[in-house]
Scaffold this active site. Sequence first.
Site, PDB file in Angstrom:
ATOM      1  N   ASP A  51      46.025  39.874  33.537  1.00 44.14           N
ATOM      2  CA  ASP A  51      45.452  39.885  31.960  1.00 44.14           C
ATOM      3  C   ASP A  51      45.139  41.524  31.596  1.00 44.14           C
ATOM      4  O   ASP A  51      45.298  41.399  29.740  1.00 44.14           O
ATOM      5  CB  ASP A  51      43.399  39.788  32.647  1.00 44.14           C
ATOM      6  CG  ASP A  51      43.972  38.012  32.252  1.00 44.14           C
ATOM      7  OD1 ASP A  51      44.226  36.992  32.055  1.00 44.14           O
ATOM      8  OD2 ASP A  51      42.406  37.671  33.511  1.00 44.14           O
ATOM      9  N   ARG A 104      49.663  28.610  42.775  1.00 47.71           N
ATOM     10  CA  ARG A 104      48.460  28.391  44.938  1.00 47.71           C
ATOM     11  C   ARG A 104      48.714  26.858  43.990  1.00 47.71           C
ATOM     12  O   ARG A 104      47.326  26.609  43.274  1.00 47.71           O
ATOM     13  CB  ARG A 104      47.596  29.293  44.987  1.00 47.71           C
ATOM     14  CG  ARG A 104      47.474  28.833  46.578  1.00 47.71           C
ATOM     15  CD  ARG A 104      46.147  29.821  46.540  1.00 47.71           C
ATOM     16  NE  ARG A 104      46.794  31.454  46.192  1.00 47.71           N
ATOM     17  CZ  ARG A 104      47.189  31.948  47.258  1.00 47.71           C
ATOM     18  NH1 ARG A 104      47.352  31.314  49.048  1.00 47.71           N
ATOM     19  NH2 ARG A 104      47.966  33.482  47.919  1.00 47.71           N
TER      20      ARG A 104
END
Length: 208
Positions: A202, A103
């Site tokens: 994660d 992004r």
Amino acid sequence: MGKLFISEHPLIQHKIAMLRDKNTNTKEFKELISEITMLLTYEATRDLPTSESEVETPVATAKCVNITKDIVAVPILRAGLGMVDGVHNLLPASKVGHIGLYRDPDTLTPVEYYCKVPENVSDARVFLLDPMLATGKTAEAAIEFLKERGAKDITMLCILAAPDGVKTVQKAFEDVDIYAAAYDTALNDKGYIVPGLGDAGDRMFGTK
Ligand code: URA
């Protein structure tokens, strides 16, 4: 409008409960993502085109059915990588493309940094893989990139979907179906799905 399929299968729901648990470790998390993807793939392949064939069994000739469409799995990096095995386990002949997006911090628009898809992408059923359909902005950009490269038959597979993400994809593309293992109703101010399962990348790769 594309179809929205939310699984109600007890097996998937049971595995989603384990996946959400903050005490589930990286190994278990990865295995669960793969297993749930496999079950979703089973659902998302129900309408694949087939042809009839005849097979000689040891006893007689059997009329059989064969899938006639190529399959391409395209994970969105990085969390989508954890879903590839789930597709491959059921469809070992499927090819794999990759899409990497980040992004832009100023414009907040997704920018492609890596995209490589197999040559047969325009003839294949493409399964776009991203475990978390949150705002839908990344999925929207990924689908645009796939269409620019010729993909015509795209189905999104995700583990958790949120209303914003579903709306974004359905508004932008009327021909893209979404298969999700579960549907959560909210996003928090950081764009995380609530109650969700945290950061899928994660948890999958043990980076936090
Ligand atoms: N991506 C994640 O990993 N988790 C979320 O809740 C939303 C996006």
